[in-house]
Design a protein around this motif. Sequence first.
Motif, mmCIF file in Angstrom:
data_model
loop_
_atom_site.group_PDB
_atom_site.id
_atom_site.type_symbol
_atom_site.label_atom_id
_atom_site.label_comp_id
_atom_site.label_asym_id
_atom_site.label_seq_id
_atom_site.Cartn_x
_atom_site.Cartn_y
_atom_site.Cartn_z
ATOM 1 N N ARG A 36 0.630 -1.131 0.268
ATOM 2 C CA ARG A 36 0.071 0.194 -0.083
ATOM 3 C C ARG A 36 0.943 1.285 -0.110
ATOM 4 N N ALA A 37 2.048 0.850 0.735
ATOM 5 C CA ALA A 37 2.938 2.803 0.353
ATOM 6 C C ALA A 37 3.889 2.702 -0.415
ATOM 7 N N GLY A 38 3.191 1.855 -2.112
ATOM 8 C CA GLY A 38 3.501 2.002 -2.936
ATOM 9 C C GLY A 38 5.348 0.794 -3.177
ATOM 10 N N ILE A 39 5.526 -0.435 -2.443
ATOM 11 C CA ILE A 39 6.782 -0.624 -2.893
ATOM 12 C C ILE A 39 6.699 -2.069 -3.160
ATOM 13 N N GLN A 40 7.728 -2.531 -3.771
ATOM 14 C CA GLN A 40 7.683 -3.364 -4.647
ATOM 15 C C GLN A 40 7.367 -5.223 -4.057
ATOM 16 N N VAL A 41 7.114 -5.492 -3.859
ATOM 17 C CA VAL A 41 5.948 -6.867 -2.765
ATOM 18 C C VAL A 41 6.456 -7.637 -2.899
ATOM 19 N N HIS A 42 7.826 -9.239 -2.617
ATOM 20 C CA HIS A 42 7.876 -10.289 -3.412
ATOM 21 C C HIS A 42 8.060 -11.448 -1.996
ATOM 22 N N ALA A 43 7.582 -12.643 -2.399
ATOM 23 C CA ALA A 43 7.967 -13.961 -0.282
ATOM 24 C C ALA A 43 8.119 -14.603 -1.020
ATOM 25 N N VAL A 44 8.246 -15.494 0.100
ATOM 26 C CA VAL A 44 9.347 -16.369 0.194
ATOM 27 C C VAL A 44 8.239 -17.499 1.214
ATOM 28 N N VAL A 45 7.491 -18.387 0.836
ATOM 29 C CA VAL A 45 6.843 -18.874 1.397
ATOM 30 C C VAL A 45 6.867 -20.549 0.847
ATOM 31 N N GLU A 46 5.740 -21.237 1.590
ATOM 32 C CA GLU A 46 5.517 -22.547 2.265
ATOM 33 C C GLU A 46 4.919 -23.245 -0.132
ATOM 34 N N SER A 47 4.169 -22.528 -0.597
ATOM 35 C CA SER A 47 3.659 -23.020 -1.621
ATOM 36 C C SER A 47 3.164 -21.977 -2.366
ATOM 37 N N PRO A 48 2.938 -21.767 -3.969
ATOM 38 C CA PRO A 48 2.305 -20.784 -4.570
ATOM 39 C C PRO A 48 1.199 -20.888 -4.442
ATOM 40 N N THR A 49 0.389 -21.977 -3.472
ATOM 41 C CA THR A 49 -1.106 -22.088 -3.295
ATOM 42 C C THR A 49 -1.263 -21.857 -2.265
ATOM 43 N N SER A 50 -0.088 -20.809 -1.337
ATOM 44 C CA SER A 50 -0.918 -20.126 -0.042
ATOM 45 C C SER A 50 -2.299 -18.801 -0.225
ATOM 46 N N PRO A 51 -2.901 -19.561 0.558
ATOM 47 C CA PRO A 51 -3.563 -18.276 0.443
ATOM 48 C C PRO A 51 -2.712 -16.474 0.206
ATOM 49 N N VAL A 52 -1.609 -15.752 1.120
ATOM 50 C CA VAL A 52 -1.028 -15.055 1.331
ATOM 51 C C VAL A 52 -1.103 -15.328 -0.114
ATOM 52 N N ALA A 53 -0.784 -16.090 -1.102
ATOM 53 C CA ALA A 53 0.024 -15.791 -2.159
ATOM 54 C C ALA A 53 -1.509 -14.996 -3.802
ATOM 55 N N ARG A 54 -2.468 -14.733 -2.472
ATOM 56 C CA ARG A 54 -3.622 -15.154 -3.298
ATOM 57 C C ARG A 54 -3.471 -13.231 -4.001
ATOM 58 N N SER A 55 -2.440 -12.467 -2.565
ATOM 59 C CA SER A 55 -2.344 -11.485 -2.403
ATOM 60 C C SER A 55 -1.685 -10.022 -3.740
ATOM 61 N N ARG A 56 -3.233 -9.088 -3.915
ATOM 62 C CA ARG A 56 -2.796 -7.987 -5.164
ATOM 63 C C ARG A 56 -1.645 -7.598 -4.376
ATOM 64 N N TYR A 57 -1.353 -7.363 -3.421
ATOM 65 C CA TYR A 57 -0.267 -6.640 -3.418
ATOM 66 C C TYR A 57 1.240 -7.077 -3.092
ATOM 67 N N LEU A 58 1.411 -8.568 -3.936
ATOM 68 C CA LEU A 58 2.166 -9.438 -3.314
ATOM 69 C C LEU A 58 2.652 -9.059 -5.859
ATOM 70 N N ARG A 59 3.813 -8.634 -6.042
ATOM 71 C CA ARG A 59 4.090 -9.038 -7.474
ATOM 72 C C ARG A 59 4.931 -10.613 -7.854
ATOM 73 N N SER A 60 5.609 -11.288 -6.557
ATOM 74 C CA SER A 60 5.818 -12.352 -7.148
ATOM 75 C C SER A 60 6.013 -13.635 -5.949
ATOM 76 N N VAL A 61 5.776 -14.624 -6.090
ATOM 77 C CA VAL A 61 6.032 -15.756 -4.936
ATOM 78 C C VAL A 61 6.883 -17.308 -5.270
ATOM 79 N N ARG A 62 7.866 -17.287 -4.284
ATOM 80 C CA ARG A 62 8.594 -18.307 -4.266
ATOM 81 C C ARG A 62 8.527 -19.206 -2.946
ATOM 82 N N THR A 63 8.671 -20.718 -3.759
ATOM 83 C CA THR A 63 8.736 -21.967 -2.614
ATOM 84 C C THR A 63 9.927 -21.801 -2.215
ATOM 85 N N ARG A 64 10.034 -21.203 -0.590
ATOM 86 C CA ARG A 64 10.637 -22.396 -0.022
ATOM 87 C C ARG A 64 11.704 -23.145 -0.113
#
Length: 436
Positions: A36-64
């Motif tokens: 929301r602050a305009g910062i590009q956000v990426h994530a490393v989480v347990e799975s690309p199907t994780s609920p958090v991966a559905r956020s509009r604020y994530l540019r990309s999701v990688r698997t741990r």
Amino acid sequence: MPCRQSFDTLVPTVLVRLDRNPFHHGTLGAARSLGRAGIQVHAVVESPTSPVARSRYLRSVRTRPGTDSSAELAALLTRIADEITDNPSHPVLPIPLDDVSALALARRRDRLSPRLLLPEQTEEQLLRVADKAALAGTCAVLGLPHPRTEIPTGADEAAAMAWALGLPVVAKWSRPWLLPAGGGLRSTSVLRSLAEVRELYARSPEAGSRLLLQELLPAGRDLDWFFHGYVDTQGRCITGATGRKERSWPDGAGLTAAGRWAPNPTVDRTARELLDALGYRGVCDLDFRLDRSTGAYHLLDFNPRPGAQFRLFADREGLDVVRALHLNLTGRPVPPHSPAYGRRFVVENYAALSHLTSPRRRSTAEHGTGDRRTEYAWWAPDDPMPALAMGRAWLRHLLRKALTAHGRLFGSGRRRPPAPPAVPPARSSSPHLTPR
């Protein structure tokens, strides 16, 4: 009122979580806060199907990574930094959201800096508070109230210590991030019989760390408090606030299901003095419980990273500890944190379970005064998809647990008779043992 936060939006963030919990709402809170602050956000989480991966604020999701190796994590983050920036010297800010990630990044800090921006913390410094046995020793050295803690070396000794502490007792694994996935072991549990103490101690080899037994401080209304803060590169706790836990899951001894921003000068002062004594840097989350018999607030846990409910402490301009971290490590000024007493934070799935098992109100706090805003962990009008994905995953999770319980109860065709009660050992008159 114009926002006083001036972000360097050219510095992207990578949220890092190595645990396998798909319901970690703190990861989603960090994605929304920075996105929301305009910062590009990426994530490393347990799975690309994780609920958090559905956020509009994530540019990309990688698997741990397949393991919790700090070398593997460092290599992955380096590759991500190369992919999301054009210049190989361009900085990237990784934010650990669980203890194992924080420890892994601290272990590799010298090799990752200055490309990856990290607080000046060593793994040894973090282990003083993240390791539950070390935390007990740290509190003893600093004279900070902490529940009586015993570290048994055998099943018989564990039973004797539990009896001396007084049942029920709290059982914790010293390094819960080492617990195997799917093994059924919880980082913290309440044991109500000596048989349970012996059974849990017998599982020490698979837990990966020592079992601690702690005195269970009585639960009750308005006794559980937490402090979230950010200590800047100069050692100043520039952003910090106290909150009251109104509901928890499991009830009385679990994570925050509903909390409220409320002033507590004693907890605030104690937390800040501890951070100063430790020379701590970065984001932290501390849990306290008031012992009514002595009036002392006991430190129960110290998490060297953002707590899952950190968004409770977002002020009117959206400043929270995660934003403070980004501002400070990118060389931007951090504005004063403005209290918003009365603001609430609710974790929908855990709050629902808490209400089902304990419908009574868990707080005597004033209602309808101060800041009346409520932030939900999963639902947000500007980002609805994670809540929908969580709801579906949560229902599947509850169904699996119900089927598993049904199978254990009726799988053999008949229930086994209960085991005879254990004979308690005689109460010991030896002095209390404390971890070194």
